[in-house]
Design a protein around this motif. Sequence first.
Motif, PDB file in Angstrom:
ATOM      1  N   HIS A 202       0.909  -0.868   0.323  1.00 46.20           N
ATOM      2  CA  HIS A 202       0.025   0.219   0.171  1.00 46.20           C
ATOM      3  C   HIS A 202       1.191   1.531  -0.779  1.00 46.20           C
ATOM      4  O   HIS A 202       0.248   2.042  -0.923  1.00 46.20           O
ATOM      5  N   ARG A 203       1.845   0.828   0.672  1.00 42.83           N
ATOM      6  CA  ARG A 203       2.663   2.267   1.164  1.00 42.83           C
ATOM      7  C   ARG A 203       3.848   2.491  -0.136  1.00 42.83           C
ATOM      8  O   ARG A 203       3.779   3.514  -0.963  1.00 42.83           O
ATOM      9  N   ALA A 204       3.940   1.235  -1.008  1.00 42.86           N
ATOM     10  CA  ALA A 204       4.699   1.731  -2.207  1.00 42.86           C
ATOM     11  C   ALA A 204       4.139   2.299  -3.604  1.00 42.86           C
ATOM     12  O   ALA A 204       4.375   3.488  -4.326  1.00 42.86           O
ATOM     13  N   ALA A 205       2.565   2.000  -3.614  1.00 42.71           N
ATOM     14  CA  ALA A 205       1.338   2.326  -4.564  1.00 42.71           C
ATOM     15  C   ALA A 205       1.092   3.826  -4.390  1.00 42.71           C
ATOM     16  O   ALA A 205       1.421   4.700  -5.170  1.00 42.71           O
ATOM     17  N   LYS A 206       0.980   4.145  -3.290  1.00 43.35           N
ATOM     18  CA  LYS A 206       0.819   5.978  -3.015  1.00 43.35           C
ATOM     19  C   LYS A 206       2.149   6.429  -3.206  1.00 43.35           C
ATOM     20  O   LYS A 206       1.557   7.554  -3.681  1.00 43.35           O
TER      21      LYS A 206
END
Length: 104
Positions: free
Chosen positions: A69-73
Amino acid sequence: MFVSTFTFAPGAFDAEFHRMDAAIAEAARAIPGYLGEESWENPATGLVANSYYWDSMAALEQLMQHPTHRAAKQQQARWLAGYHVVVAQVVASHGDGRIAHPLA
């Protein structure tokens, strides 16, 4: 209960987007406290909204801290033409029972 609604303007999706999107959805569904989700598209604006329901803010925070999730953000500008997130506490939910809903 809480709802997190992710509204976005679609951009150019590639294989990496679809891989990360599927991984995030799988992670969300595996978190204790995940209650369900809904998706909507507004044909007039082209915007898409995904709402995820949670039994606690702690459950939602688990997803927000997930590495994928953090990488996609961090990479969202590659795939989206804009986004907005609303996190809200659900104070009531009701209906006539004739449609399925994550909070019914």
